[in-house]
Design a protein around this motif. Structure first.
Motif, PDB file in Angstrom:
ATOM      1  N   THR A  62      45.947   7.216  80.352  1.00  0.00           N
ATOM      2  CA  THR A  62      44.958   6.699  79.298  1.00  0.00           C
ATOM      3  C   THR A  62      43.633   6.560  79.606  1.00  0.00           C
ATOM      4  N   ASP A  63      42.830   6.724  78.447  1.00  0.00           N
ATOM      5  CA  ASP A  63      41.349   6.398  78.769  1.00  0.00           C
ATOM      6  C   ASP A  63      41.123   4.905  78.643  1.00  0.00           C
ATOM      7  N   LEU A  79      45.132  11.295  79.507  1.00  0.00           N
ATOM      8  CA  LEU A  79      45.760  12.205  78.699  1.00  0.00           C
ATOM      9  C   LEU A  79      45.783  11.677  77.176  1.00  0.00           C
ATOM     10  N   THR A  80      45.625  10.399  76.984  1.00  0.00           N
ATOM     11  CA  THR A  80      45.690   9.785  75.788  1.00  0.00           C
ATOM     12  C   THR A  80      44.220   9.167  75.585  1.00  0.00           C
ATOM     13  N   TYR A  81      44.051   8.704  74.305  1.00  0.00           N
ATOM     14  CA  TYR A  81      42.785   8.038  74.199  1.00  0.00           C
ATOM     15  C   TYR A  81      43.046   6.657  74.304  1.00  0.00           C
ATOM     16  N   ASP A  83      43.537   4.147  72.555  1.00  0.00           N
ATOM     17  CA  ASP A  83      44.612   3.623  71.593  1.00  0.00           C
ATOM     18  C   ASP A  83      45.938   4.270  71.862  1.00  0.00           C
ATOM     19  N   ARG A  84      46.005   5.079  72.778  1.00  0.00           N
ATOM     20  CA  ARG A  84      47.284   5.621  73.220  1.00  0.00           C
ATOM     21  C   ARG A  84      47.869   6.777  72.513  1.00  0.00           C
ATOM     22  N   THR A  85      47.043   7.427  71.396  1.00  0.00           N
ATOM     23  CA  THR A  85      47.073   8.710  70.572  1.00  0.00           C
ATOM     24  C   THR A  85      46.962   9.678  71.691  1.00  0.00           C
ATOM     25  N   PRO A  86      47.746  10.867  71.811  1.00  0.00           N
ATOM     26  CA  PRO A  86      47.479  11.852  72.525  1.00  0.00           C
ATOM     27  C   PRO A  86      46.161  12.744  72.339  1.00  0.00           C
ATOM     28  N   LYS A  87      45.578  13.268  73.594  1.00  0.00           N
ATOM     29  CA  LYS A  87      44.581  14.205  73.499  1.00  0.00           C
ATOM     30  C   LYS A  87      45.337  15.473  73.642  1.00  0.00           C
ATOM     31  N   PHE A  90      47.482  16.037  76.666  1.00  0.00           N
ATOM     32  CA  PHE A  90      48.993  15.559  76.830  1.00  0.00           C
ATOM     33  C   PHE A  90      49.941  16.749  76.470  1.00  0.00           C
TER      34      PHE A  90
END
Length: 98
Positions: A62-63, A79-81, A83-87, A90
């Protein structure tokens, strides 16, 4: 080709021991956009396995980073932003590990 040549060299150095590529990442803050990150990570982690590596670690999940209680906002290796949403990376990495 440069990465593949390097991995071949590392395999020779490792001999009979398993070779694991550790903490490989692409920073979407300074180095590349999220699409380029996905392409590079997918291609290069796949190359690690194709060249016989026993495993690979991608830096990072995560970022969302904290060091000594302070949030770090100028690293975006995840691999995620935050807020844990996938880039896109991912999915690219998931495809390689499937």
């Amino acid at each position: 080709p440069t990465l593949r040549n390097y991995l071949i060299r590392l395999q020779h150095v490792a001999g009979e021991k398993p070779l694991v590529l550790g903490e490989y990442g692409v920073d979407t803050h300074r180095e590349a956009d999220v699409q380029t990150q996905a392409q590079r990570l997918g291609r290069q982690i796949a190359a690690a396995f194709e060249e016989g590596c026993a495993g690979a670690f991608v830096f990072a999940f995560t970022d969302d980073w904290f060091v000594h209680g302070h949030q770090i906002n100028d690293w975006k290796f995840g691999l995620t932003y935050a807020d844990r949403t996938p880039k896109p990376s991912f999915g690219a990495i998931a495809d390689v590990f499937r």
